[in-house]
Design a protein around this motif. Structure first.
Motif, short mmCIF file in Angstrom:
data_model
loop_
_atom_site.label_atom_id
_atom_site.label_comp_id
_atom_site.label_asym_id
_atom_site.label_seq_id
_atom_site.Cartn_x
_atom_site.Cartn_y
_atom_site.Cartn_z
N LYS A 193 -3.70 8.74 -7.61
CA LYS A 193 -3.37 7.80 -6.55
C LYS A 193 -4.61 7.54 -5.67
O LYS A 193 -5.46 8.39 -5.49
CB LYS A 193 -2.23 8.34 -5.69
N VAL A 194 -4.67 6.32 -5.11
CA VAL A 194 -5.79 5.89 -4.28
C VAL A 194 -5.38 5.98 -2.82
O VAL A 194 -4.27 5.59 -2.45
CB VAL A 194 -6.21 4.45 -4.63
N SER A 197 -9.46 -0.79 -1.68
CA SER A 197 -10.07 -0.61 -3.00
C SER A 197 -9.98 -1.88 -3.83
O SER A 197 -10.91 -2.23 -4.57
CB SER A 197 -9.38 0.53 -3.75
N ASN A 198 -8.86 -2.59 -3.70
CA ASN A 198 -8.69 -3.84 -4.45
C ASN A 198 -9.73 -4.87 -4.06
O ASN A 198 -10.31 -5.55 -4.92
CB ASN A 198 -7.29 -4.41 -4.20
N SER A 224 -0.07 -2.84 -4.50
CA SER A 224 -0.73 -3.57 -3.42
C SER A 224 -1.48 -4.79 -3.94
O SER A 224 -1.49 -5.85 -3.30
CB SER A 224 -1.69 -2.65 -2.66
N ASP A 258 1.97 2.14 -3.46
CA ASP A 258 0.96 2.82 -4.28
C ASP A 258 0.75 4.27 -3.85
O ASP A 258 0.32 5.10 -4.65
CB ASP A 258 -0.38 2.06 -4.20
N SER A 261 0.83 -1.21 0.00
CA SER A 261 0.00 0.00 0.00
C SER A 261 0.86 1.26 0.00
O SER A 261 0.55 2.25 -0.67
CB SER A 261 -0.92 0.00 1.22
N LYS A 294 -3.05 2.24 -10.76
CA LYS A 294 -3.19 3.01 -9.52
C LYS A 294 -3.20 2.14 -8.26
O LYS A 294 -2.93 2.64 -7.17
CB LYS A 294 -4.44 3.88 -9.58
N THR A 295 -3.52 0.85 -8.39
CA THR A 295 -3.48 -0.04 -7.21
C THR A 295 -2.61 -1.27 -7.47
O THR A 295 -2.72 -2.27 -6.77
CB THR A 295 -4.91 -0.49 -6.84
N PRO A 335 -5.31 1.76 -1.12
CA PRO A 335 -5.27 0.86 -2.29
C PRO A 335 -5.75 -0.56 -1.99
O PRO A 335 -6.50 -1.14 -2.77
CB PRO A 335 -3.79 0.87 -2.69
#
Length: 441
Positions: free
Chosen positions: A229-230, A236-237, A378, A84, A81, A374-375, A233
């Motif tokens: 960027k998240v 979100s995944n 991670s 990212d 993470s 963007k992810t 991350p």
């Protein structure tokens, strides 16, 4: 976009070689540090886990090796993470420093005879630190190198990263073989086993200096520039069904399959030949060196082949070959080992190495290609380290325990056989082809 994708040819070539050398050397150090412990598992057993039962001591030593693998997903979640959010390069610097400190410290640990129960406690603590570091490095380095590789021959160019694990074992094994040759058994048990850990400090300084000169990946720079960027991350995944499915496929098929084969071929074979077949340690070390040397060109070939025909058919072929061959291979190793037929042992090790190469050769590129930019760090590092840690890292312990439970030298090999067969079936049905993926998306 074009500037990021297409640097001037000469600069691009020099830049990638510089990135590849620095990234690979750092990963080599991580693997050298991490796997020296496995190479010395038989030695650690009486020094840190004294017992009237040699089998119990060996299990305790293998369990300590496994502990470092089990915490790898925690390191992957933390450092993946971070990669990212703050960039791939800063994470590289943190993980390599952490691994170097833990490994160097192992070389100064007192044994059980000197400080009693605190010896295994300290050893396990440093092993945990190694596991956290490896979780951030291994997987993240694949993303880093792949994002620098461009779109042409990604499989070939990134396959070199997969050589670092075998080279780490090779360097460690060569040192131990030389130490055993020049030292008496008493000298080796007294202090000789510490030398590989002390040498890691020199390697750490070289790797740290090389990584200081590394550049951030063009993909992350573009994300940063466009504010893509998240914030969280990893969360979100897991919320995204498409990414979640691919994380499972990476975990179960590619990473777990590669980990099972890696630890079967590169780690457990040496333990098996020393403890079950009872070959001389010096002979086993020489066979391990051969198995590593033959693996190197096979891995590069598999990476190149995946650029030509796709990642999926190469990976699936390796999983099927491993599932079909791994159990009879160990039966034959036992048979030919007892007959002292080293030529046939070499042939068996070559076939095992081929199955491993077919899975791991395309693996570096595949790790990055499966996920959005963007992810990506991670999404790739967590399932990869979960598979390597929980499936691969515990394999020597589980196989040894099953062998002892069933009073058989090879009964435990049904575990990796069934796992590889299951992974091959799932990959054949669901693993997507990725070799033409645009990594900036």
């Amino acid at each position: 976009m074009n500037k990021i994708n297409h640097l001037k040819p000469n600069h691009s070539g020099r830049s990638y070689r510089k990135v590849a050398v620095a990234a690979c050397f750092g990963t080599f150090l991580e693997w050298y540090d991490f796997l020296t412990f496995a190479t010395l598992a038989v030695v650690f057993a009486p020094l840190f886990f004294p017992s009237n039962d040699p089998n119990a001591a060996l299990l305790a030593s293998l369990a300590t090796f496994g502990v470092g693998m089990v915490v790898r997903p925690i390191g992957a979640a933390l450092f993946g993470s971070m990669g990212d959010r703050i960039g791939r390069k800063p994470v590289f610097m943190i993980t390599i420093a952490l691994m170097g400190f833990a490994t160097f410290s192992v070389g100064f640990l007192p044994t059980y005879a000197q400080i009693g129960i605190w010896a295994p406690i300290l050893l396990v603590s440093l092993r945990l630190m190694q596991g956290l570091s490896a979780g951030g490095e291994i997987g993240g380095s694949a993303v880093y190198l792949t994002e620098h590789a461009g779109n042409e021959y990604r499989g070939l160019k990134t396959s070199f990263l997969q050589l670092m694990g075998p080279l780490g074992i090779l360097f460690s094994t060569l040192q131990i073989a030389l130490l055993r040759y020049y030292l008496t058994n008493e000298e080796f048990l007294a202090w000789g086993w510490r030398v590989p850990f002390w040498i890691s400090l020199v390697l750490l300084i070289i790797a740290f200096k090389a990584r200081m000169a590394l550049e951030e990946t063009p993909v992350f720079l573009e994300l940063n520039k466009n504010s893509q960027k998240v914030k969280n991350p990893l969360r979100s995944n897991f919320k995204d069904a498409h990414t979640r499915k691919r994380m499972f496929l990476l975990f179960f098929c590619v990473s777990a399959g590669g980990a099972v084969l890696f630890f079967s071929v590169q780690v457990y074979t040496a333990i098996f030949l020393k403890t079950s077949v009872k070959l001389a340690p010096q002979v086993v070390d020489q066979l391990s060196i051969y198995a590593t040397l033959v693996l190197l060109p096979l891995t590069i070939f598999a990476g190149w082949l995946s650029d030509k025909i796709g990642r999926k058919p190469v990976v699936v072929s390796g999983l099927i070959l491993g599932a079909v061959f791994i159990h009879p291979a160990y039966q034959l190793l036992q048979q030919f080992g007892q007959a002292n037929n080293l030529g046939m042992i070499v042939l068996i090790l070559t076939m095992l190495s081929l199955s491993l190469a077919l899975v791991v050769g395309p693996q570096t590129a595949l790790l990055a290609e499966l996920f959005p930019a963007k992810t990506r760090n991670s999404a790739a590092t967590f399932p990869h380290n979960l598979a390597a840690g929980w499936i691969g890292g515990l394999l020597p312990l589980i196989v040894t325990w099953l062998n002892q439970t069933w009073d058989s030298a090879v009964a435990g090999l049904w575990y990796p056989t069934i796992f590889l067969a299951s992974g091959a079936l799932v990959a054949l049905l669901y693993l997507p082809e990725t070799h033409k993926t645009n990594l900036h998306h």
